[in-house]
Design a protein around this motif. Sequence first.
Motif, PDB file in Angstrom:
ATOM      1  N   VAL A   1     -80.685  -0.108  33.422  1.00 49.18           N
ATOM      2  CA  VAL A   1     -79.351  -0.521  33.023  1.00 49.18           C
ATOM      3  C   VAL A   1     -79.338  -2.037  33.100  1.00 49.18           C
ATOM      4  CG1 VAL A   1     -78.182   1.568  33.746  1.00 49.18           C
ATOM      5  CG2 VAL A   1     -78.487  -0.210  35.399  1.00 49.18           C
ATOM      6  N   ASN A   2     -79.018  -2.687  31.995  1.00 53.14           N
ATOM      7  CA  ASN A   2     -79.071  -4.149  31.926  1.00 53.14           C
ATOM      8  C   ASN A   2     -77.845  -4.726  32.595  1.00 53.14           C
ATOM      9  OD1 ASN A   2     -81.172  -5.418  29.581  1.00 53.14           O
ATOM     10  ND2 ASN A   2     -80.979  -3.217  29.775  1.00 53.14           N
ATOM     11  N   SER A   3     -77.831  -4.727  33.917  1.00 50.63           N
ATOM     12  CA  SER A   3     -76.657  -5.179  34.645  1.00 50.63           C
ATOM     13  C   SER A   3     -77.012  -6.345  35.538  1.00 50.63           C
ATOM     14  CB  SER A   3     -76.130  -4.035  35.519  1.00 50.63           C
ATOM     15  OG  SER A   3     -77.129  -3.606  36.393  1.00 50.63           O
ATOM     16  N   SER A   4     -76.006  -7.101  35.897  1.00 49.26           N
ATOM     17  CA  SER A   4     -76.217  -8.196  36.833  1.00 49.26           C
ATOM     18  C   SER A   4     -75.933  -7.702  38.232  1.00 49.26           C
ATOM     19  CB  SER A   4     -75.284  -9.367  36.503  1.00 49.26           C
ATOM     20  OG  SER A   4     -75.264 -10.241  37.595  1.00 49.26           O
ATOM     21  N   HIS A   5     -76.963  -7.635  39.055  1.00 48.38           N
ATOM     22  CA  HIS A   5     -76.765  -7.284  40.457  1.00 48.38           C
ATOM     23  C   HIS A   5     -76.626  -8.542  41.299  1.00 48.38           C
ATOM     24  CE1 HIS A   5     -77.547  -2.876  40.630  1.00 48.38           C
ATOM     25  NE2 HIS A   5     -78.003  -3.137  39.426  1.00 48.38           N
ATOM     26  N   THR A   6     -76.444  -9.659  40.643  1.00 47.05           N
ATOM     27  CA  THR A   6     -76.264 -10.895  41.375  1.00 47.05           C
ATOM     28  C   THR A   6     -74.977 -10.848  42.171  1.00 47.05           C
ATOM     29  OG1 THR A   6     -77.311 -11.955  39.516  1.00 47.05           O
ATOM     30  CG2 THR A   6     -76.264 -13.380  41.122  1.00 47.05           C
TER      31      THR A   6
ATOM     32  N   LYS B   1     -60.051  -9.348  36.048  1.00 41.18           N
ATOM     33  CA  LYS B   1     -61.204  -8.512  35.729  1.00 41.18           C
ATOM     34  C   LYS B   1     -60.812  -7.491  34.672  1.00 41.18           C
ATOM     35  CE  LYS B   1     -64.760  -5.495  37.614  1.00 41.18           C
ATOM     36  NZ  LYS B   1     -65.442  -4.968  38.826  1.00 41.18           N
ATOM     37  N   PRO B   2     -61.590  -7.400  33.582  1.00 42.45           N
ATOM     38  CA  PRO B   2     -61.245  -6.433  32.543  1.00 42.45           C
ATOM     39  C   PRO B   2     -61.469  -4.998  33.015  1.00 42.45           C
ATOM     40  CG  PRO B   2     -63.360  -7.462  32.072  1.00 42.45           C
ATOM     41  CD  PRO B   2     -62.793  -8.181  33.260  1.00 42.45           C
TER      42      PRO B   2
ATOM     43  N   ASN C   1     -69.254  -4.417  32.058  1.00 44.94           N
ATOM     44  CA  ASN C   1     -70.443  -4.240  31.237  1.00 44.94           C
ATOM     45  C   ASN C   1     -70.617  -2.772  30.885  1.00 44.94           C
ATOM     46  OD1 ASN C   1     -71.017  -6.996  31.687  1.00 44.94           O
ATOM     47  ND2 ASN C   1     -72.197  -6.515  33.514  1.00 44.94           N
ATOM     48  N   PHE C   2     -71.082  -2.516  29.671  1.00 45.60           N
ATOM     49  CA  PHE C   2     -71.306  -1.149  29.224  1.00 45.60           C
ATOM     50  C   PHE C   2     -72.657  -1.040  28.517  1.00 45.60           C
ATOM     51  CE2 PHE C   2     -66.753  -2.023  29.022  1.00 45.60           C
ATOM     52  CZ  PHE C   2     -66.203  -0.945  29.701  1.00 45.60           C
ATOM     53  N   HIS C   3     -73.361   0.041  28.798  1.00 42.68           N
ATOM     54  CA  HIS C   3     -74.536   0.405  28.007  1.00 42.68           C
ATOM     55  C   HIS C   3     -74.045   1.323  26.895  1.00 42.68           C
ATOM     56  CE1 HIS C   3     -78.403   3.072  27.780  1.00 42.68           C
ATOM     57  NE2 HIS C   3     -78.259   2.313  26.713  1.00 42.68           N
ATOM     58  N   LEU C   4     -74.182   0.861  25.662  1.00 41.90           N
ATOM     59  CA  LEU C   4     -73.720   1.627  24.515  1.00 41.90           C
ATOM     60  C   LEU C   4     -74.904   2.187  23.743  1.00 41.90           C
ATOM     61  CD1 LEU C   4     -71.011  -0.780  22.995  1.00 41.90           C
ATOM     62  CD2 LEU C   4     -70.732   0.880  24.848  1.00 41.90           C
ATOM     63  N   VAL C   5     -74.770   3.417  23.293  1.00 34.05           N
ATOM     64  CA  VAL C   5     -75.680   3.969  22.300  1.00 34.05           C
ATOM     65  C   VAL C   5     -74.876   4.123  21.016  1.00 34.05           C
ATOM     66  CG1 VAL C   5     -77.210   5.868  21.680  1.00 34.05           C
ATOM     67  CG2 VAL C   5     -76.983   5.189  24.082  1.00 34.05           C
TER      68      VAL C   5
ATOM     69  N   PHE D   1     -77.307  -0.956  23.103  1.00 32.52           N
ATOM     70  CA  PHE D   1     -76.813  -2.320  23.260  1.00 32.52           C
ATOM     71  C   PHE D   1     -76.100  -2.431  24.608  1.00 32.52           C
ATOM     72  CE2 PHE D   1     -76.837  -1.402  18.740  1.00 32.52           C
ATOM     73  CZ  PHE D   1     -77.508  -2.499  18.221  1.00 32.52           C
ATOM     74  N   VAL D   2     -75.828  -3.666  25.008  1.00 32.61           N
ATOM     75  CA  VAL D   2     -75.002  -3.922  26.180  1.00 32.61           C
ATOM     76  C   VAL D   2     -73.770  -4.704  25.727  1.00 32.61           C
ATOM     77  CG1 VAL D   2     -74.819  -5.105  28.400  1.00 32.61           C
ATOM     78  CG2 VAL D   2     -76.932  -3.921  27.793  1.00 32.61           C
ATOM     79  N   LEU D   3     -72.600  -4.130  25.944  1.00 35.92           N
ATOM     80  CA  LEU D   3     -71.345  -4.809  25.650  1.00 35.92           C
ATOM     81  C   LEU D   3     -70.874  -5.494  26.928  1.00 35.92           C
ATOM     82  CD1 LEU D   3     -69.136  -5.138  23.361  1.00 35.92           C
ATOM     83  CD2 LEU D   3     -67.837  -3.421  24.658  1.00 35.92           C
ATOM     84  N   LYS D   4     -70.684  -6.800  26.854  1.00 26.43           N
ATOM     85  CA  LYS D   4     -70.250  -7.581  28.006  1.00 26.43           C
ATOM     86  C   LYS D   4     -68.842  -8.116  27.736  1.00 26.43           C
ATOM     87  CE  LYS D   4     -73.063 -10.088  30.408  1.00 26.43           C
ATOM     88  NZ  LYS D   4     -73.320  -9.236  31.576  1.00 26.43           N
ATOM     89  N   VAL D   5     -67.925  -7.810  28.629  1.00 24.53           N
ATOM     90  CA  VAL D   5     -66.551  -8.285  28.537  1.00 24.53           C
ATOM     91  C   VAL D   5     -66.307  -9.185  29.740  1.00 24.53           C
ATOM     92  CG1 VAL D   5     -64.128  -7.633  28.282  1.00 24.53           C
ATOM     93  CG2 VAL D   5     -65.928  -6.090  27.448  1.00 24.53           C
ATOM     94  N   MET D   6     -66.147 -10.482  29.496  1.00 25.11           N
ATOM     95  CA  MET D   6     -65.982 -11.449  30.572  1.00 25.11           C
ATOM     96  C   MET D   6     -64.577 -11.386  31.152  1.00 25.11           C
ATOM     97  SD  MET D   6     -68.938 -12.902  30.631  1.00 25.11           S
ATOM     98  CE  MET D   6     -68.570 -14.260  31.751  1.00 25.11           C
TER      99      MET D   6
END
Length: 381
Positions: free
Chosen positions: A6-11, A25-26, A58-62, A69-74
Motif C-alpha cells: 500500500v503506497n502510504s506514508s508511515h512517516t 483533515k479530509p 489516501n486511497f488505493h484505487l483500482v 493508482f493512489v488518490l491523495k487528498v491533502m
Amino acid sequence: MSEISVNSSHTLFKTGAMSIKKASKPSLSDAQVTEITARLFGLTVSSIHPLPSYDDQNFHLVCVDAGDFVLKVMNSTDSENMKLLELQTYSMNLVQQNGLPAQTALRTVTGEMMSLEEIDCGYGLQKYLVRLLTYLPGTPMAKINCTPQLLYETGKTAAMLDNILLRMEHESLSALHRENFIWSLSCVPLIDDYLSVMDGDPMQLVIRGVINHYRNQVVPKLPSFRKCINHGDLNDHNILVERDGPSRYKISGILDFSDMSSGYFIFELAIAIMYMMIESRNPLEVGGPVIAGFESVFPLNSDERDALYTLVLSRFCQSLVYSRSAVLQQPENEMYLMITARNGFRLLKLLWEKGKEEVEKVWFEGAAHISMLNGDNNSLI
C-alpha cells in the motif's frame, strides 16, 4: 499475487508547526472518491481501499481498464501552500525521469497535475488539493530483513536522489527554504519547544544532551556541509523493494516527498541511517553499508563525517518527541504515530551510552570494509 505495497506514508506527524486542526483533515466517502476520480481523471473506479495517513487522506484505487493508482487528498491547511505542493509533484516526476523509481502524478482531463477541490467533509465546504499518483509495486523495507547489500543500495539511492534534486530548476524553488520546519535537521533546537511532553521520562535528559551536542558540534560545521535539496524522509516505510533473485532485493519505489526542504547531503545520510536502524536485528551495524553506498556516489568531507553521529541522534530525538506530542493531540491514532518510537527510545539510549567514538568505529570501519569488497563494482559480493 506478488507482494504489493500500500503506497502510504508511515512517516510520523508531518506538519511544520504541529498546528493542523482535526477539522482540516479530509474524510471523503467512497461515493465522493468515485465522483472526483471520474470527473477529474476520466476513470471509473472498481474498488477503493483506504491507506493510513495522519493529516491527509489516501486511497488505493483500482480503475476499470486502467489499473492501480493512489488518490491523495491533502488536508485543507497544507492545501493552501500550492507552490510547495506543485514543487513536490514536479520533483517526483523529475526523479522518475532520471532513473529512480518514484511515483508520478497523472494529469487531469484538463491537463493539470493537481486540482484544488471544494468538498464538504462534515465541517462545511473546504478546499482540498487532489492528486492521482501511479501505484508502485513492492514491499516496504520495514517488512523484510535488510541485507548489507540492500542497505548499501539504500545509501547509494539516497545520494543519487539528492544529486537529482540538486539539479532541479523550477520557478518555485524558494518554497523549499522552509524556516522553522520541525522535520529539518537544520531546526533541531526547535525540539526544546516540545520537550515538556517528556516530563518525568529519564530520556528527556538524553534528548537535552543531544540538542546541546548539536548546538556545540554541528552548528559550527554547517558552513562546510555541501548543500542540496533533501527528500527528508527516507524511512523504511517510504522505500519499497522487490525480489531480485532468490536472496536479493532491489529498490522499487521511493515514496512521500512532503518533507522536501533545502538542506545538506549529510542530512539525508543521517536520516537514512536512523530509519534503517529501527527494524534491524543488528542496528549498530546498519551505518557501515549505508555510508559505503552513499559515499560511492558522494564522498563525505571531514566535517560531515564528524557530525554524522550527532545528526543521527538528532533525528531520533525529532521523531520521538514529535510523535509523542502528536499522540496527545490525536490519541486514537497512537499505534500509527508511535511506529518509530517502539524501538526508537531503546536505540537512542544505545547510541548515547556507547558514545560517538565507539559508534563511529563500527560505522566507518564497516563502510571501509564494504567499499574494499565492492571495488569498482558498487555491488556487494
